[in-house]
Design an enzyme around this catalytic site. Structure first.
Site, mmCIF file in Angstrom:
data_model
loop_
_atom_site.group_PDB
_atom_site.id
_atom_site.type_symbol
_atom_site.label_atom_id
_atom_site.label_comp_id
_atom_site.label_asym_id
_atom_site.label_seq_id
_atom_site.Cartn_x
_atom_site.Cartn_y
_atom_site.Cartn_z
ATOM 1 N N GLY A 1 -16.788 -3.031 7.957
ATOM 2 C CA GLY A 1 -18.090 -2.576 8.431
ATOM 3 C C GLY A 1 -18.726 -1.511 7.562
ATOM 4 N N SER A 2 -18.410 -1.489 6.250
ATOM 5 C CA SER A 2 -19.068 -0.471 5.416
ATOM 6 C C SER A 2 -20.572 -0.761 5.299
ATOM 7 C CB SER A 2 -18.411 -0.369 4.038
ATOM 8 O OG SER A 2 -18.568 -1.560 3.329
ATOM 9 N N MET B 1 -17.224 -13.517 8.964
ATOM 10 C CA MET B 1 -16.398 -14.524 8.313
ATOM 11 C C MET B 1 -16.224 -15.821 9.122
ATOM 12 S SD MET B 1 -16.037 -13.479 5.390
ATOM 13 C CE MET B 1 -15.923 -12.081 4.276
ATOM 14 N N ASN C 1 -27.920 -12.791 4.669
ATOM 15 C CA ASN C 1 -26.509 -12.544 4.379
ATOM 16 C C ASN C 1 -26.405 -11.780 3.063
ATOM 17 O OD1 ASN C 1 -23.624 -12.843 4.588
ATOM 18 N ND2 ASN C 1 -23.736 -14.463 3.047
ATOM 19 N N HIS D 1 -23.822 -11.226 -0.153
ATOM 20 C CA HIS D 1 -22.661 -11.859 -0.776
ATOM 21 C C HIS D 1 -22.324 -11.098 -2.061
ATOM 22 C CE1 HIS D 1 -19.825 -15.059 -1.602
ATOM 23 N NE2 HIS D 1 -20.232 -15.002 -2.854
HETATM 24 C C1 GAR Z 1 -18.950 -7.295 1.724
HETATM 25 O O1 GAR Z 1 -18.534 -7.045 0.409
HETATM 26 C C2 GAR Z 1 -19.795 -8.542 1.779
HETATM 27 O O2 GAR Z 1 -20.563 -8.718 0.633
HETATM 28 C C3 GAR Z 1 -18.738 -9.611 1.911
HETATM 29 O O3 GAR Z 1 -17.822 -9.073 2.810
HETATM 30 C C4 GAR Z 1 -17.746 -7.668 2.607
HETATM 31 C C5 GAR Z 1 -17.787 -6.975 3.945
HETATM 32 O O4 GAR Z 1 -17.493 -5.627 3.785
HETATM 33 N N1 GAR Z 1 -19.299 -10.830 2.388
HETATM 34 C C6 GAR Z 1 -18.919 -12.036 1.966
HETATM 35 O O5 GAR Z 1 -18.020 -12.207 1.158
HETATM 36 C C7 GAR Z 1 -19.688 -13.196 2.579
HETATM 37 N N2 GAR Z 1 -19.432 -14.416 1.871
HETATM 38 P P1 GAR Z 1 -17.798 -4.603 4.968
HETATM 39 O O6 GAR Z 1 -17.143 -5.165 6.236
HETATM 40 O O7 GAR Z 1 -17.132 -3.331 4.533
HETATM 41 O O8 GAR Z 1 -19.284 -4.467 5.097
#
Ligand code: GAR
Length: 210
Positions: free
Chosen positions: A22-23, A100, A117, A119
């Site tokens: 969740g950053s 996810m 979204n 990515h």
């Molecule tokens: C982030 O880096 C986002 O770009 C990635 O998941 C991470 C979530 O981090 N998303 C994907 O890979 C989607 N295909 P977070 O929970 O710390 O925000």
């Protein structure tokens, strides 16, 4: 006249969907509090009750819809419940931030042009899981972050914005990850602000910011 018209302006409402740390959610919360987002976060949707993002939402006083995939036989069933929660709160934009689970047409169709979204690569390179690891293993010299509209495919929707991250001599997989997350912190609140400010124009795959 719509809700957004002069005289009846209400805060632009977003729901964040996340499954992990969740950053990005925290960045959006912080920007909302500082008044730089132009939007209010009215709901967190999370499919992992134990995920740190849920604790972040509790600390920030954001309502949560938390569920477990295995409690439902079909993906459509929990999405119908989510759609009801979104409608009840008048959500304008769905913001996926490390969510996810694959989405079904229940949400994708209902929020066409209103679901984004983030990515961690320059799409269309390195879609899917572990995009940072994919880019690192491939040995590219330039990668980055993409914010796109969500369509029915995996990371295939029209690109709204991208931010480049260079991989320099001396970088490690970990330092690359930190650079990517810093780029995400810059880009995602900015894009949400564009939506909240009515600045996004969608013409097929061609998206412009006015
Ligand atoms: C982030 O880096 C986002 O770009 C990635 O998941 C991470 C979530 O981090 N998303 C994907 O890979 C989607 N295909 P977070 O929970 O710390 O925000």
């Amino acid at each position: 006249m719509t809700d957004q018209s002069v005289g009846s302006r209400r805060p632009y409402r977003i729901a964040v969907f996340a499954s992990g740390q969740g950053s990005n959610f925290q960045t959006l919360i912080d920007a909302s509090r500082e008044g730089t987002l132009g939007a209010e976060i009215v709901l967190l949707v999370c499919n992992k009750p134990e995920a740190p993002v849920v604790e972040r939402a509790h600390r920030a006083g954001v309502d949560c819809f938390v569920f477990e995939r295995k409690a439902y036989s079909r993906r459509e069933d929990y999405e119908v419940e989510i759609a009801e929660e979104l409608e009840r709160r008048g959500v304008d934009l769905i913001v996926l931030a490390g969510y996810m689970l694959l989405l079904t047409p229940v949400l994708v169709d209902a929020y066409q042009g209103r679901m984004i979204n983030i990515h961690p690569s320059l799409l269309p390179s390195f879609p899917g899981k572990d995009a940072i690891g994919q880019a690192w293993s491939y040995g590219v010299k330039v990668t980055g972050v993409t914010v796109h509209l969500v369509d029915g495919g995996m990371d295939t929707g029209p690109v709204i914005a991208q931010k480049v991250v260079e991989i320099q001599q001396g970088d490690t997989r970990e330092s690359l990850e930190e650079k990517i997350h810093a780029a995400e912190r810059d880009l995602y609140p900015q894009v949400v602000g564009w939506f909240a400010g009515g600045k996004i124009r969608i013409d097929g795959r061609n998206i412009t910011i006015s």
